[in-house]
Design an enzyme around this catalytic site. Sequence first.
Site, short mmCIF file in Angstrom:
data_model
loop_
_atom_site.label_atom_id
_atom_site.label_comp_id
_atom_site.label_asym_id
_atom_site.label_seq_id
_atom_site.Cartn_x
_atom_site.Cartn_y
_atom_site.Cartn_z
N LYS A 74 5.22 -10.04 1.57
CA LYS A 74 5.49 -9.99 0.12
C LYS A 74 6.77 -10.77 -0.15
O LYS A 74 7.74 -10.66 0.61
CB LYS A 74 5.66 -8.52 -0.29
CG LYS A 74 5.88 -8.28 -1.76
CD LYS A 74 6.00 -6.78 -2.04
CE LYS A 74 6.17 -6.48 -3.51
NZ LYS A 74 6.30 -5.03 -3.78
N SER A 149 2.90 -3.42 -7.06
CA SER A 149 3.36 -4.78 -7.16
C SER A 149 2.99 -5.66 -5.97
O SER A 149 3.08 -6.88 -6.05
CB SER A 149 4.88 -4.81 -7.37
OG SER A 149 5.54 -4.22 -6.26
N SER A 173 3.52 0.70 -4.85
CA SER A 173 3.17 -0.72 -4.77
C SER A 173 2.41 -1.17 -3.54
O SER A 173 1.88 -2.28 -3.53
CB SER A 173 4.43 -1.57 -4.88
OG SER A 173 4.77 -1.67 -6.21
N1 GLN Z 1 4.33 0.38 -10.48
C1 GLN Z 1 5.57 0.99 -10.12
C2 GLN Z 1 6.69 0.34 -10.87
O1 GLN Z 1 6.45 -0.59 -11.56
C3 GLN Z 1 5.81 0.89 -8.66
C4 GLN Z 1 6.25 -0.45 -8.23
C5 GLN Z 1 6.68 -0.50 -6.80
O2 GLN Z 1 6.37 0.39 -6.01
N2 GLN Z 1 7.44 -1.55 -6.47
O3 GLN Z 1 7.82 0.72 -10.79
#
Ligand code: GLN
Length: 466
Positions: A74, A149, A173
């Site tokens: 990532k 994400s 994410s």
């Molecule tokens: N969707 C969650 C957020 O936007 C989790 C994102 C993540 O785990 N980086 O904060």
Amino acid sequence: MESQIHAIHQQLMKKEITCTKLIQRRLDLLKPNTHNTVNALLDEMALDLASKVDAKIENGETIGLLEGIPFGIKDVFMVQGTYTTASSDLLKKYKSPYTATAIQKLLNAGAIPLVKENCDSFGHGSSSENTIFGAVKNAVNTDLVAGGSSGGSAVNVAKNYTVFSIGGDTGGSVRQPAGYNKIFGLKPTYGRISRFGLMAYASSTDCVGPIAKSIEDIRIVLNVMSGKDVKDLTTYESKEISEENILNTNEIKTVGYFKNFIQNKAINPKIKADFLASIEKIKASGIEVIALDFFESETLVSTYYTLAMAETASNLSRLDGTNYGNRIEGKNLKDTYSITRSENFSEETKRRIVGGNQVLSQGFSDEIYLKGLNLRDQISESFEKDFKEVAIILSPVTPNTAPKIGDSLKDPLAMYLSDAFTVGFSLGQLPTLTIPQGTETGIQITGAKNNDELVLKFANFLKDII
Ligand code: GLN
């Protein structure tokens, strides 16, 4: 699906394929970037490493299990000399001066990185649309989002472009895109894997997590990345998880699930029915299943976003174009900061910075931020109580199926609510795994802190049950 790592290792050892050919094939698959998963290809580095593995095999030397295995990263992890953009305009031209501990451990084990993967900018999102590289497309249906994400990472694994990928999970994410793309994704216990070199989103819940197509591959990669690191003082020493241990699955007697998750009116009826059908099958196998009480998902989402926004506002304050980032000159220094940040952060990231600074500011912090911290303590206590009663907690990964590309951008609040089932476990810092079974977006298996082994064990058990 059985372990791809073991299978490829055998092929390399038996000289059925050269490492160079293996890597070249995967690079060829990634190059057209069909699903917008690629921020940067690491082709030169990958082919160079592959030729070294081939030379070793030619010399008759034995190679380690991960040697020559292609993986993805990532684009929020530092890998020295590569672009690390966080899918943002601000860091579009930023090159990592060092390598993240988790990635370094994989490199030391001989794994070969192919690609820096598309994601929501700074981890802000649940759909991988908040990115300057174009929305990532779902591996199963390209009209749908990949989830976020770590969307690019999940899709690359699902499409067999990488054997495994390393994502970051702050509030879901890794687990949510794994669910949307029908593969495995683990968020280990907080502190099991060093965060050093992972760009900070919300430091108190940020975790490094492997994404793969089998439990065995998750286990292998988890073991390599785990361990204490002086560069991240929240890390701890953990015991290696053996294959035999997680195959011996008959010790779990009691599991639980949260009644209110399933009764919530926002849950898709099919996900609910499929989850409950899985629970019935588990009961039929002789395991006791207890319906537990928990906080309402709206409370979990508000608590998570209050704390996550506060932490990200603080963490991102260093990105002002002075030491890092694409600086845009203004009339004076203050103006420079303001233009640099206004022009280079996305709408979603700015929403979180503004929200975070608001909840931290004088006059509001007692009412909002401290209340969030207090709720978080209550959530942790509730988990401690539950794990005295049950060994594992099961839940759907998401209340709904993957939305169409474009929909989440129109309604950020709906996007935040789509994290309802993942964020609570993040606040509890618990180990939790998405398996591609049970409901259309999978099932989440959660254990008590530092019980990652039990989570993998139960996943093996469920393979034959549901
Ligand atoms: N969707 C969650 C957020 O936007 C989790 C994102 C993540 O785990 N980086 O904060």
